[in-house]
Design a protein around this motif. Structure first.
Motif, PDB file in Angstrom:
ATOM      1  N   ILE A  24     -20.075   7.823   4.823  1.00 35.42           N
ATOM      2  CA  ILE A  24     -20.008   6.578   5.132  1.00 35.42           C
ATOM      3  C   ILE A  24     -18.226   6.397   5.630  1.00 35.42           C
ATOM      4  O   ILE A  24     -17.959   5.707   6.526  1.00 35.42           O
ATOM      5  CB  ILE A  24     -20.191   5.344   4.181  1.00 35.42           C
ATOM      6  N   CYS A  25     -17.318   6.606   4.638  1.00 34.78           N
ATOM      7  CA  CYS A  25     -15.890   6.504   5.081  1.00 34.78           C
ATOM      8  C   CYS A  25     -15.606   7.591   6.059  1.00 34.78           C
ATOM      9  O   CYS A  25     -14.873   6.955   6.793  1.00 34.78           O
ATOM     10  CB  CYS A  25     -15.062   6.841   3.652  1.00 34.78           C
TER      11      CYS A  25
ATOM     12  N   ASP B 164       0.748  -1.380  -0.025  1.00 32.53           N
ATOM     13  CA  ASP B 164      -0.052  -0.019   0.284  1.00 32.53           C
ATOM     14  C   ASP B 164       0.964   1.187  -0.075  1.00 32.53           C
ATOM     15  O   ASP B 164       1.723   1.310   0.635  1.00 32.53           O
ATOM     16  CB  ASP B 164      -0.933  -0.043   1.214  1.00 32.53           C
ATOM     17  N   THR B 165       0.564   2.203  -0.606  1.00 29.94           N
ATOM     18  CA  THR B 165       1.334   3.262  -0.874  1.00 29.94           C
ATOM     19  C   THR B 165       1.209   4.371   0.378  1.00 29.94           C
ATOM     20  O   THR B 165       1.963   5.286   0.569  1.00 29.94           O
ATOM     21  CB  THR B 165       1.152   4.279  -2.117  1.00 29.94           C
TER      22      THR B 165
ATOM     23  N   ASP C 197      -7.455   6.871  -0.625  1.00 25.57           N
ATOM     24  CA  ASP C 197      -8.022   6.196  -1.884  1.00 25.57           C
ATOM     25  C   ASP C 197      -8.499   7.444  -2.665  1.00 25.57           C
ATOM     26  O   ASP C 197      -8.654   8.357  -2.362  1.00 25.57           O
ATOM     27  CB  ASP C 197      -9.263   5.487  -1.448  1.00 25.57           C
ATOM     28  N   PRO C 198      -8.397   7.031  -4.086  1.00 27.95           N
ATOM     29  CA  PRO C 198      -8.817   8.032  -4.953  1.00 27.95           C
ATOM     30  C   PRO C 198     -10.300   8.283  -4.671  1.00 27.95           C
ATOM     31  O   PRO C 198     -11.210   7.655  -4.530  1.00 27.95           O
ATOM     32  CB  PRO C 198      -8.740   7.420  -6.499  1.00 27.95           C
ATOM     33  N   ALA C 199     -10.652   9.714  -5.071  1.00 26.33           N
ATOM     34  CA  ALA C 199     -12.041  10.245  -4.848  1.00 26.33           C
ATOM     35  C   ALA C 199     -12.631  10.215  -6.474  1.00 26.33           C
ATOM     36  O   ALA C 199     -11.773  10.378  -7.207  1.00 26.33           O
ATOM     37  CB  ALA C 199     -12.123  11.633  -4.182  1.00 26.33           C
TER      38      ALA C 199
END
Length: 103
Positions: free
Chosen positions: A76-77, A17-18, A22-24
């Motif tokens: 939710i996130c 994992d970088t 996470d991308p939006a």
């Protein structure tokens, strides 16, 4: 098909994992279940690892007024990031997916 008698399933892997968020996808839309491809429906089934009947009710209580699509995903996130944490020290070895087994 599993063979008769006891057997063991296992796997291992390396996860990389970088560390970046996470991308939006602000333009993401929420689709009606009946419009989804058949092969995706299996991913909408409840998990046997949590009380989905209880959690589903709570989720709708918390997020039913959010706009569908990306705004709901983000809400939710944000909730999960603010309220849920994983702690190895809190893990219990007697927790099982089968609700008939002792906890």
């Amino acid at each position: 098909m599993a063979p008769a008698g006891d057997f063991c399933l296992s796997t291992d892997g390396i996860f990389r994992d970088t560390g970046q968020p996470d991308p939006a996808s602000p333009g993401a839309q929420q689709h009606a279940v009946q419009d989804l491809p058949f092969e995706t429906l299996v991913f909408l089934q409840g998990s046997r690892y949590c009380d989905t009947d209880i959690l589903s009710e709570e989720a709708w209580h918390l997020f039913e007024t959010t706009d569908p699509g990306w705004p709901r995903v983000q809400a939710i996130c944000d909730f999960v990031h603010g309220h849920v944490r994983f702690d190895y020290m809190q893990a219990k070895g007697k927790r099982h997916a089968d609700p008939l087994l002792p906890r």
